[in-house]
Design an enzyme around this catalytic site. Sequence first.
Site, PDB file in Angstrom:
ATOM      1  N   LYS A  41       0.841  -1.205   0.000  1.00  0.00           N
ATOM      2  CA  LYS A  41       0.000   0.000   0.000  1.00  0.00           C
ATOM      3  C   LYS A  41       0.874   1.253   0.000  1.00  0.00           C
ATOM      4  CE  LYS A  41      -0.407  -0.274   5.052  1.00  0.00           C
ATOM      5  NZ  LYS A  41      -1.275  -0.809   6.131  1.00  0.00           N
ATOM      6  N   ARG A 137     -11.163  -0.542  14.578  1.00  0.00           N
ATOM      7  CA  ARG A 137     -11.036   0.236  13.354  1.00  0.00           C
ATOM      8  C   ARG A 137     -12.060  -0.286  12.345  1.00  0.00           C
ATOM      9  NH1 ARG A 137      -5.069   0.922  10.697  1.00  0.00           N
ATOM     10  NH2 ARG A 137      -5.399  -1.262  10.131  1.00  0.00           N
ATOM     11  N   HIS A 167      -6.485  -7.575  12.955  1.00  0.00           N
ATOM     12  CA  HIS A 167      -5.278  -6.737  12.995  1.00  0.00           C
ATOM     13  C   HIS A 167      -4.971  -6.387  14.445  1.00  0.00           C
ATOM     14  CE1 HIS A 167      -2.210  -4.286  11.204  1.00  0.00           C
ATOM     15  NE2 HIS A 167      -2.709  -3.147  11.625  1.00  0.00           N
ATOM     16  N   ARG A 220       0.819 -11.019   6.893  1.00  0.00           N
ATOM     17  CA  ARG A 220       0.862  -9.767   6.125  1.00  0.00           C
ATOM     18  C   ARG A 220       2.162  -9.038   6.456  1.00  0.00           C
ATOM     19  NH1 ARG A 220      -4.069  -9.768   8.753  1.00  0.00           N
ATOM     20  NH2 ARG A 220      -3.471  -7.976  10.029  1.00  0.00           N
ATOM     21  N   TYR A 266      15.599  31.496   5.030  1.00  0.00           N
ATOM     22  CA  TYR A 266      14.464  32.283   5.529  1.00  0.00           C
ATOM     23  C   TYR A 266      14.602  32.551   7.023  1.00  0.00           C
ATOM     24  CZ  TYR A 266      11.886  31.295   1.194  1.00  0.00           C
ATOM     25  OH  TYR A 266      11.481  31.217  -0.108  1.00  0.00           O
ATOM     26  N   CYS A 312      13.740  24.990   3.023  1.00  0.00           N
ATOM     27  CA  CYS A 312      12.794  25.663   2.134  1.00  0.00           C
ATOM     28  C   CYS A 312      11.938  24.610   1.422  1.00  0.00           C
ATOM     29  CB  CYS A 312      13.533  26.504   1.098  1.00  0.00           C
ATOM     30  SG  CYS A 312      14.843  27.536   1.793  1.00  0.00           S
ATOM     31  N   MET A 313      11.041  25.053   0.551  1.00  0.00           N
ATOM     32  CA  MET A 313      10.161  24.098  -0.136  1.00  0.00           C
ATOM     33  C   MET A 313      10.957  23.146  -1.028  1.00  0.00           C
ATOM     34  SD  MET A 313       6.876  24.724  -2.629  1.00  0.00           S
ATOM     35  CE  MET A 313       5.863  25.596  -1.454  1.00  0.00           C
ATOM     36  N   ASP A 314      11.998  23.657  -1.665  1.00  0.00           N
ATOM     37  CA  ASP A 314      12.700  22.860  -2.677  1.00  0.00           C
ATOM     38  C   ASP A 314      14.193  22.699  -2.416  1.00  0.00           C
ATOM     39  OD1 ASP A 314      10.215  23.192  -4.273  1.00  0.00           O
ATOM     40  OD2 ASP A 314      10.956  25.254  -4.356  1.00  0.00           O
TER      41      ASP A 314
HETATM   42  C1  LIG Z   1      -0.549  -1.804   6.772  1.00  0.00           C
HETATM   43  C2  LIG Z   1      -1.138  -3.044   7.291  1.00  0.00           C
HETATM   44  C3  LIG Z   1      -0.323  -4.159   7.519  1.00  0.00           C
HETATM   45  C4  LIG Z   1       1.187  -4.132   7.402  1.00  0.00           C
HETATM   46  O1  LIG Z   1       1.722  -3.786   8.642  1.00  0.00           O
HETATM   47  P1  LIG Z   1       3.311  -3.785   8.896  1.00  0.00           P
HETATM   48  O2  LIG Z   1       3.422  -3.390  10.311  1.00  0.00           O
HETATM   49  O3  LIG Z   1       3.868  -2.779   7.968  1.00  0.00           O
HETATM   50  O4  LIG Z   1       3.784  -5.157   8.606  1.00  0.00           O
HETATM   51  C5  LIG Z   1      -0.933  -5.345   7.898  1.00  0.00           C
HETATM   52  N1  LIG Z   1      -2.269  -5.409   8.070  1.00  0.00           N
HETATM   53  C6  LIG Z   1      -3.083  -4.344   7.890  1.00  0.00           C
HETATM   54  C7  LIG Z   1      -4.549  -4.493   8.103  1.00  0.00           C
HETATM   55  C8  LIG Z   1      -2.537  -3.118   7.511  1.00  0.00           C
HETATM   56  O5  LIG Z   1      -3.343  -2.069   7.337  1.00  0.00           O
END
Ligand SMILES: *Cc1c(COP(=O)(O)O)cnc(C)c1O
Length: 389
Positions: A41, A137, A167, A220, A266, A312-314
């Site tokens: 992601k 969540r 999770h 995951r 700045y 700065c920005m850049d």
């Molecule tokens: C982002 C995410 C992960 C990955 O978590 P890490 O700590 O980066 O391994 C796993 N499960 C869910 C639901 C997430 O949103």
Amino acid sequence: MSTKPFYRDTWAEIDLSAIKENVSNMKKHIGEHVQLIAVVKANAYGHGDAETAQAALDAGASCLAVAILDEAISLRNKGFKAPILVLGAVPPEYAEIAAEYDVTLTGYSVEWLQEAARHLKKRPLHFHLKVDTGMNRLGVKSEEEVQNVLAILDRNPSLKCKGVFTHFATADEKERSYFLMQFERFKELIAPLPLKNLMVHCANSAAGLRLKKGFFNAVRFGIGMYGLRPSADITDEIPFQLLPAFTLHSTLSHVKLIRKGESVSYGAEYTAEKDTWIGTVPVGYADGWLRKLKGTEILVKGKRLKIAGRICMDQFMVELDQEYPPGTKVTLIGRQGDEYISMDEIAGRLETINYEVSCTISSRVPRMFLENGSIMELRNPLLQENASK
Ligand SMILES: *Cc1c(COP(=O)(O)O)cnc(C)c1O
């Protein structure tokens, strides 16, 4: 077409060999029968989604996960055929689009499943059921809701449950009681489901790295795949060496001697106490090099030198210890000789976590992908062109 699709002297290097090694070490750790879901992601936490996804699949991942449907469709458009799971909440009216792209969604409430079923016309939708065991969540929380889900599945053959997951809220903390409570609750809540036919997963990187068993049949893997530790708390529990994949570099674009008493940037907050060489670096907060990094160090010729004045920005300026020619390479994250600036060091300076740092390096910074030290590909979303070698 140019083979150098960017014209600025700032770039991030992504070491795909490191990603592959992290994935293959994790595969060994979790065991052959446990699937590794590569979490890509947010443009693979800023690393580049397609390149990271391909490296992970090459090294043994069997599935990809993203947060939003657009990220999944983008991967499909780039030719990825592997299963893709969207972990976040997709509005149920897009169930048909997801089905069209063969993208697996997260079913996170009874109402969501009912609505999604209503929107399915031609194709069945694959989804993983999310159960909430303490994160609060997304997910169904009670035994009763799980029974309602089973009833909905009976009535709606177009909804195909392919997995179930939860999770953890505290998997990266030393203290394990909340984590263990969630783990037990997960087992209770999923008990009525036909688990043999499902992908069952609870572990993120932290849990996956710490556990020796109890992965169910998938893990995951996000932050660990990028070679970053989920937290400092669990460093001693990580079973293999994580290899960081992301480094950030630039060059001195302008070098000048300023006189004692002259100021820089700045607000004129930095004033030279003696005659001082100042270098200008073409990286700024619009690149994700945030203003809070004022006063931190970067590497020039293997030496740690301090940022002078406001970012700065850049661009920002650096206080040099001697004259260097314009074009001299500087490293903002990564190694030069014996000195190393880690993502964790920058995260500490920003009072945040490493996850946030790599995500924050903006798409204006071109990504250079390396494998075994040689450049494989350059990517610059600004010019919409890829150059493969
Ligand atoms: C982002 C995410 C992960 C990955 O978590 P890490 O700590 O980066 O391994 C796993 N499960 C869910 C639901 C997430 O949103």
